[in-house]
Design an enzyme around this catalytic site. Structure first.
Site, PDB file in Angstrom:
ATOM      1  N   GLU A 100      27.738  41.117  40.979  1.00 14.84           N
ATOM      2  CA  GLU A 100      27.667  41.598  39.600  1.00 14.84           C
ATOM      3  C   GLU A 100      28.588  40.770  38.699  1.00 14.84           C
ATOM      4  O   GLU A 100      29.650  40.311  39.128  1.00 14.84           O
ATOM      5  CB  GLU A 100      28.045  43.072  39.544  1.00 14.84           C
ATOM      6  N   CYS A 135      38.813  51.495  44.264  1.00 15.45           N
ATOM      7  CA  CYS A 135      37.897  50.451  43.784  1.00 15.45           C
ATOM      8  C   CYS A 135      36.556  50.520  44.503  1.00 15.45           C
ATOM      9  O   CYS A 135      36.504  50.552  45.735  1.00 15.45           O
ATOM     10  CB  CYS A 135      38.553  49.090  44.015  1.00 15.45           C
ATOM     11  N   CYS A 349      36.348  47.679  35.020  1.00 14.72           N
ATOM     12  CA  CYS A 349      37.208  47.333  36.160  1.00 14.72           C
ATOM     13  C   CYS A 349      37.015  48.304  37.307  1.00 14.72           C
ATOM     14  O   CYS A 349      37.082  49.520  37.116  1.00 14.72           O
ATOM     15  CB  CYS A 349      38.682  47.428  35.781  1.00 14.72           C
TER      16      CYS A 349
HETATM   17  N1  SAH Z   1      40.776  41.504  43.738  1.00 17.16           N
HETATM   18  C1  SAH Z   1      41.362  41.206  42.472  1.00 17.16           C
HETATM   19  C2  SAH Z   1      40.404  41.167  41.281  1.00 17.16           C
HETATM   20  C3  SAH Z   1      39.347  42.224  41.129  1.00 17.16           C
HETATM   21  S1  SAH Z   1      39.667  43.781  40.439  1.00 17.16           S
HETATM   22  C4  SAH Z   1      42.499  42.153  42.201  1.00 17.16           C
HETATM   23  O1  SAH Z   1      42.747  43.043  42.990  1.00 17.16           O
HETATM   24  O2  SAH Z   1      43.205  41.981  41.202  1.00 17.16           O
HETATM   25  C5  SAH Z   1      40.115  43.665  38.782  1.00 17.16           C
HETATM   26  C6  SAH Z   1      41.052  44.810  38.383  1.00 17.16           C
HETATM   27  O3  SAH Z   1      40.400  46.095  38.342  1.00 17.16           O
HETATM   28  C7  SAH Z   1      42.201  44.955  39.367  1.00 17.16           C
HETATM   29  O4  SAH Z   1      43.418  45.128  38.685  1.00 17.16           O
HETATM   30  C8  SAH Z   1      41.810  46.235  40.077  1.00 17.16           C
HETATM   31  O5  SAH Z   1      42.895  46.821  40.734  1.00 17.16           O
HETATM   32  C9  SAH Z   1      41.258  47.059  38.935  1.00 17.16           C
HETATM   33  N2  SAH Z   1      40.538  48.248  39.372  1.00 17.16           N
HETATM   34  C10 SAH Z   1      40.032  48.511  40.599  1.00 17.16           C
HETATM   35  N3  SAH Z   1      39.474  49.745  40.617  1.00 17.16           N
HETATM   36  C11 SAH Z   1      39.632  50.273  39.392  1.00 17.16           C
HETATM   37  C12 SAH Z   1      39.255  51.513  38.776  1.00 17.16           C
HETATM   38  N4  SAH Z   1      38.596  52.455  39.449  1.00 17.16           N
HETATM   39  N5  SAH Z   1      39.586  51.682  37.474  1.00 17.16           N
HETATM   40  C13 SAH Z   1      40.225  50.726  36.769  1.00 17.16           C
HETATM   41  N6  SAH Z   1      40.596  49.537  37.282  1.00 17.16           N
HETATM   42  C14 SAH Z   1      40.312  49.298  38.586  1.00 17.16           C
END
Ligand code: SAH
Length: 360
Positions: A100, A135, A349
């Protein structure tokens, strides 16, 4: 669907190569180097979708390339438009894997007037091995690493669909970029290069959950990319519980590594801090965060939790967010609130998934 631990052993097409690789390949096929330049220009600047469109290449060469170095353009299998204008794409790759990508248009009004931005949030892996509890991507595991051209084609897809130049990119889609370091850095260099997408390094942001070796290597890259670290808790036990696969990279070592990064890169890092009600948003957590930031050059982005399926958690209350922003700023740590875009189309995110979901 097959899974590929090591994508380099799989016979993919031109998407497996960076510009140097394309030059080498064209040379070994017996063509002069200006042919490689033309090829790169067709694929990454003129954004053609087949060799037939490369009208200044000899017909025989086009035929040969289509056979030995296929130009695999991802198919848009689904496209959803959010009420805030952002668009989410489900892309199907040459081997059937899906990723995605999100395109996020915005207006900026600054000192030099209005400027339009188009930001792409792109994926770096099919799925993700990190299994962070909050996530959606992490719940599905890792299928394979993405190749450099597969990362660039995500950006080109958004460019085509909006019929506008992409101004900013963020590696914040599916996957952990530093666990696919070599392909990922090749992609960033191609995104940045003049003969590639020509996006300035300062407009390229990378988010990592804190892979120490990746942070070290990234600090030695000469381009001025921006680094964001998903911190989410400055208390070891809580971070271990919500980011279980980061346990072997403890906060003390993360802090040392970020100091080393700053010494080498001279660039400030951002911390992303997800605000989850009752999990990591107590005063104790705030105090731990302030202590963790001492001695580091950081900016904090607080992110209210976005909803994902089957999650027991809720975002923090708005007064908690306001209290954290005030307290962190008062402690001299510049802090902003990130408003995730596209949550109505599960494009915000943490909401990106591997597989296409059925839509109502
Ligand atoms: N693997 C990398 C990049 C992908 S995630 C990382 O961990 O940074 C991008 C961002 O979205 C990260 O900060 C992640 O922690 C955040 N994220 C993950 N799940 C989320 C959620 N349910 N709500 C808001 N942000 C989230």
């Amino acid at each position: 669907m097959a899974t590929y631990e090591d994508t380099t052993t799989h016979p993919f097409g031109i998407e497996a190569l960076d510009f140097e690789g394309i030059h080498d390949r064209i040379r070994t096929l017996g063509y002069p180097s200006f042919r490689a330049k033309q090829l790169i220009q067709w694929v990454y600047q003129k954004q053609v979708e087949s060799y037939d469109q490369m009208t200044n290449l000899p017909a025989k060469m086009r035929e040969e390339l289509a056979r030995v170095l296929p130009l695999d353009i991802p198919q848009v299998s689904d496209r959803q438009v959010s009420k805030d204008g952002s668009r989410k794409y489900v892309l199907t790759l040459a081997d059937g894997c899906q990723v995605e990508t999100v395109g996020i248009p915005s207006h900026d009004s600054g000192a030099d007037g209005e400027s339009r931005r188009l930001t792409v949030c792109f994926s770096t892996q099919v799925g993700c091995p990190m299994q962070c509890a909050f996530c959606a991507t992490g719940h599905e595991g890792l299928t394979r690493n993405l190749l450099p051209g597969e990362m660039l084609q995500q950006i080109l897809t958004v460019q085509r669909d909006f019929n506008a130049r992409v101004s900013n990119v963020v590696a914040m889609g599916q996957g952990e970029p530093f666990l696919n370091y070599d392909n990922f850095i090749k992609a960033l260099k191609m995104i940045n290069a003049k003969e590639g997408l020509g996006i300035g390094a300062r407009h390229i942001t990378v988010s990592s959950c804190g892979i120490l070796d990746g942070i070290r290597r990234f600090g030695l890259e000469e381009e001025q990319y921006t680094l964001a670290i998903s911190l989410h808790s400055a208390r070891q036990d809580i971070r271990d519980a919500i980011m279980p696969r980061c346990k072997n990279m403890p906060l003390t070592l993360l802090k040392d590594t970020l100091r080393e990064y700053y010494r080498n890169a001279k660039r400030r890092v951002s911390f992303e801090y997800l605000m989850i009600d009752g999990v990591n948003d107590a005063d104790e957590d705030l105090i731990a965060l302030i202590r963790f930031c001492k001695g580091l050059h950081v900016h904090i982005n607080l992110i209210p939790l976005n909803d994902i399926d089957d999650s027991p958690w809720k975002p923090s209350a708005s007064r908690t967010l306001a209290h954290w922003i005030d307290s962190l700023n008062a402690a001299g740590i510049e802090t902003t609130l990130r408003n995730s875009r596209g949550s109505d189309i599960a494009g915000a995110c943490g909401q990106l998934k591997n597989k296409q979901r059925s839509r109502i």
